[in-house]
Motif scaffolding. Structure first.
Motif, mmCIF file in Angstrom:
data_model
loop_
_atom_site.group_PDB
_atom_site.id
_atom_site.type_symbol
_atom_site.label_atom_id
_atom_site.label_comp_id
_atom_site.label_asym_id
_atom_site.label_seq_id
_atom_site.Cartn_x
_atom_site.Cartn_y
_atom_site.Cartn_z
ATOM 1 N N VAL A 168 0.850 -1.187 0.000
ATOM 2 C CA VAL A 168 0.000 0.000 0.000
ATOM 3 C C VAL A 168 0.889 1.240 0.000
ATOM 4 O O VAL A 168 1.841 1.327 0.778
ATOM 5 C CB VAL A 168 -0.937 0.028 1.231
ATOM 6 N N LEU A 169 0.575 2.179 -0.888
ATOM 7 C CA LEU A 169 1.200 3.499 -0.881
ATOM 8 C C LEU A 169 0.094 4.536 -0.715
ATOM 9 O O LEU A 169 -0.957 4.438 -1.362
ATOM 10 C CB LEU A 169 1.979 3.762 -2.171
ATOM 11 N N ILE A 170 0.343 5.503 0.145
ATOM 12 C CA ILE A 170 -0.662 6.513 0.467
ATOM 13 C C ILE A 170 -0.055 7.890 0.241
ATOM 14 O O ILE A 170 1.011 8.198 0.777
ATOM 15 C CB ILE A 170 -1.099 6.391 1.940
ATOM 16 N N LEU A 171 -0.726 8.703 -0.547
ATOM 17 C CA LEU A 171 -0.327 10.093 -0.722
ATOM 18 C C LEU A 171 -1.149 10.933 0.244
ATOM 19 O O LEU A 171 -2.375 10.843 0.264
ATOM 20 C CB LEU A 171 -0.587 10.554 -2.157
ATOM 21 N N THR A 172 -0.464 11.732 1.085
ATOM 22 C CA THR A 172 -1.175 12.616 2.008
ATOM 23 C C THR A 172 -1.271 13.999 1.374
ATOM 24 O O THR A 172 -0.341 14.462 0.705
ATOM 25 C CB THR A 172 -0.467 12.724 3.379
ATOM 26 N N LEU A 173 -2.414 14.645 1.593
ATOM 27 C CA LEU A 173 -2.647 15.969 1.034
ATOM 28 C C LEU A 173 -3.233 16.889 2.092
ATOM 29 O O LEU A 173 -3.916 16.428 3.016
ATOM 30 C CB LEU A 173 -3.634 15.890 -0.140
ATOM 31 N N ALA A 174 -2.972 18.177 1.926
ATOM 32 C CA ALA A 174 -3.524 19.181 2.830
ATOM 33 C C ALA A 174 -4.305 20.209 2.014
ATOM 34 O O ALA A 174 -3.832 20.694 0.985
ATOM 35 C CB ALA A 174 -2.408 19.872 3.610
ATOM 36 N N LYS A 175 -5.512 20.511 2.477
ATOM 37 C CA LYS A 175 -6.368 21.525 1.840
ATOM 38 C C LYS A 175 -5.848 22.901 2.240
ATOM 39 O O LYS A 175 -5.683 23.194 3.419
ATOM 40 C CB LYS A 175 -7.816 21.329 2.289
ATOM 41 N N LYS A 176 -5.601 23.761 1.261
ATOM 42 C CA LYS A 176 -4.901 25.025 1.484
ATOM 43 C C LYS A 176 -5.727 26.091 2.202
ATOM 44 O O LYS A 176 -5.187 26.924 2.915
ATOM 45 C CB LYS A 176 -4.412 25.592 0.149
ATOM 46 N N HIS A 177 -7.036 26.096 1.980
ATOM 47 C CA HIS A 177 -7.880 27.172 2.520
ATOM 48 C C HIS A 177 -9.048 26.597 3.324
ATOM 49 O O HIS A 177 -9.530 25.496 3.052
ATOM 50 C CB HIS A 177 -8.425 28.041 1.382
ATOM 51 N N TYR A 178 -9.490 27.393 4.293
ATOM 52 C CA TYR A 178 -10.669 27.020 5.075
ATOM 53 C C TYR A 178 -11.907 27.037 4.189
ATOM 54 O O TYR A 178 -12.087 27.953 3.374
ATOM 55 C CB TYR A 178 -10.882 27.988 6.242
ATOM 56 N N THR A 179 -12.759 26.069 4.373
ATOM 57 C CA THR A 179 -13.997 26.003 3.610
ATOM 58 C C THR A 179 -14.939 27.133 3.999
ATOM 59 O O THR A 179 -15.555 27.758 3.137
ATOM 60 C CB THR A 179 -14.688 24.636 3.837
ATOM 61 N N GLU A 182 -6.464 31.365 4.149
ATOM 62 C CA GLU A 182 -5.438 30.334 4.146
ATOM 63 C C GLU A 182 -5.442 29.591 5.475
ATOM 64 O O GLU A 182 -5.511 30.201 6.539
ATOM 65 C CB GLU A 182 -4.053 30.937 3.921
ATOM 66 N N ASN A 183 -5.362 28.280 5.404
ATOM 67 C CA ASN A 183 -5.318 27.459 6.614
ATOM 68 C C ASN A 183 -3.861 27.233 6.983
ATOM 69 O O ASN A 183 -3.208 26.314 6.483
ATOM 70 C CB ASN A 183 -6.037 26.127 6.391
ATOM 71 N N SER A 184 -3.348 28.085 7.860
ATOM 72 C CA SER A 184 -1.944 27.977 8.265
ATOM 73 C C SER A 184 -1.699 26.784 9.187
ATOM 74 O O SER A 184 -0.551 26.441 9.458
ATOM 75 C CB SER A 184 -1.485 29.274 8.940
ATOM 76 N N PHE A 195 -5.541 21.420 -3.189
ATOM 77 C CA PHE A 195 -4.917 20.408 -2.338
ATOM 78 C C PHE A 195 -3.434 20.268 -2.665
ATOM 79 O O PHE A 195 -3.046 20.208 -3.827
ATOM 80 C CB PHE A 195 -5.635 19.072 -2.469
ATOM 81 N N GLU A 196 -2.636 20.196 -1.609
ATOM 82 C CA GLU A 196 -1.184 20.133 -1.744
ATOM 83 C C GLU A 196 -0.673 18.771 -1.268
ATOM 84 O O GLU A 196 -0.894 18.390 -0.115
ATOM 85 C CB GLU A 196 -0.574 21.236 -0.887
ATOM 86 N N PRO A 197 0.027 18.021 -2.130
ATOM 87 C CA PRO A 197 0.657 16.779 -1.677
ATOM 88 C C PRO A 197 1.737 17.095 -0.646
ATOM 89 O O PRO A 197 2.523 18.026 -0.832
ATOM 90 C CB PRO A 197 1.277 16.196 -2.946
ATOM 91 N N VAL A 198 1.774 16.323 0.445
ATOM 92 C CA VAL A 198 2.712 16.619 1.527
ATOM 93 C C VAL A 198 3.713 15.481 1.737
ATOM 94 O O VAL A 198 4.915 15.722 1.823
ATOM 95 C CB VAL A 198 1.971 16.952 2.843
ATOM 96 N N THR A 199 3.242 14.253 1.844
ATOM 97 C CA THR A 199 4.126 13.097 2.041
ATOM 98 C C THR A 199 3.543 11.883 1.336
ATOM 99 O O THR A 199 2.379 11.883 0.920
ATOM 100 C CB THR A 199 4.292 12.732 3.537
ATOM 101 N N VAL A 200 4.356 10.843 1.242
ATOM 102 C CA VAL A 200 3.903 9.527 0.801
ATOM 103 C C VAL A 200 4.192 8.560 1.939
ATOM 104 O O VAL A 200 5.233 8.645 2.591
ATOM 105 C CB VAL A 200 4.606 9.068 -0.494
ATOM 106 N N ILE A 201 3.273 7.646 2.172
ATOM 107 C CA ILE A 201 3.420 6.641 3.228
ATOM 108 C C ILE A 201 3.414 5.252 2.594
ATOM 109 O O ILE A 201 2.505 4.921 1.832
ATOM 110 C CB ILE A 201 2.260 6.730 4.249
ATOM 111 N N ALA A 202 4.436 4.462 2.909
ATOM 112 C CA ALA A 202 4.439 3.037 2.561
ATOM 113 C C ALA A 202 3.832 2.306 3.753
ATOM 114 O O ALA A 202 4.180 2.582 4.900
ATOM 115 C CB ALA A 202 5.853 2.544 2.300
#
Length: 192
Positions: free
Chosen positions: A81-92, A97-99, A144-151
């Motif tokens: 399994v490989l997982i790409l983590t993402l973060a949403k840039k702005h508040y809905t 901007e969601n700092s 959405f911004e890719p942040v890390t990948v998880i194995a």
């Protein structure tokens, strides 16, 4: 400071590079992501998203693997399994901007990590990947911004790794002592 007892799930968490080819059961994946969903976040925004690639299913796994740096591809190619983590840039709610997005994503991944350990699984987080390739390969929207990948998978045989990675795996993971991390005033340890 002696031997401080912590929860066994945290104590036993490990980031291996050797994985078995054994598939991860869907029920375990559901529990892992349910745990990640329960993490706290600023204004309950829950800015984390995950794209999950299961090796036996093919294309999404290959798209994530293709975004990895060569040094990570060498060993991550065996993770089921490989997982790409993402973060949403702005508040809905207000478009600001969601700092806190990285902090919140990190908490969600921490919950995921603890639940994975509870399930008998191991994960290895990687920053060594191309965000541009991930965006292109997986058609990720601008918000959405890719942040890390998880194995993720079951820990495998150390001998399945190249010799240089076997040596890295054998090295004990050193953690800085608390007196270098926690302060009452800057550079004055909270713990004596």
């Amino acid at each position: 400071m002696g031997n401080i007892k912590i929860h066994e799930l945290i104590e036993n968490r490990w980031s291996p590079r050797a994985y078995q080819t054994k598939d991860v059961e869907n029920e375990k994946l559901q529990r892992i992501f349910e745990a990640s969903r329960r993490a706290p976040s600023a204004m309950n925004e829950q800015p984390w998203r995950y794209i999950v690639g299961v090796k036996k299913d093919g294309q999404v796994w290959r798209s994530i693997a293709n975004s990895l740096n060569e040094s990570n591809q060498i060993w991550a190619q065996h993770a089921p399994v490989l997982i790409l983590t993402l973060a949403k840039k702005h508040y809905t709610r207000n478009g600001a901007e969601n700092s806190s997005r990285y902090y919140d994503l990190g908490q969600s991944v921490a919950y995921l990590s603890i639940q994975a350990t509870n399930e008998g699984l191991f994960l290895h987080q990687m920053g060594g990947f191309s965000q541009e390739k991930a965006i292109e390969n997986l058609q990720i929207p601008e918000e959405f911004e890719p942040v890390t990948v998880i194995a993720l998978g079951y820990k495998g045989d150390l001998n399945s790794l190249p010799p240089n990675l076997q040596e890295r795996e054998k090295q004990m993971v050193n953690r800085m002592p608390l007196n270098q991390l926690v302060f009452s005033e800057w550079e004055n340890s909270f713990f004596v």
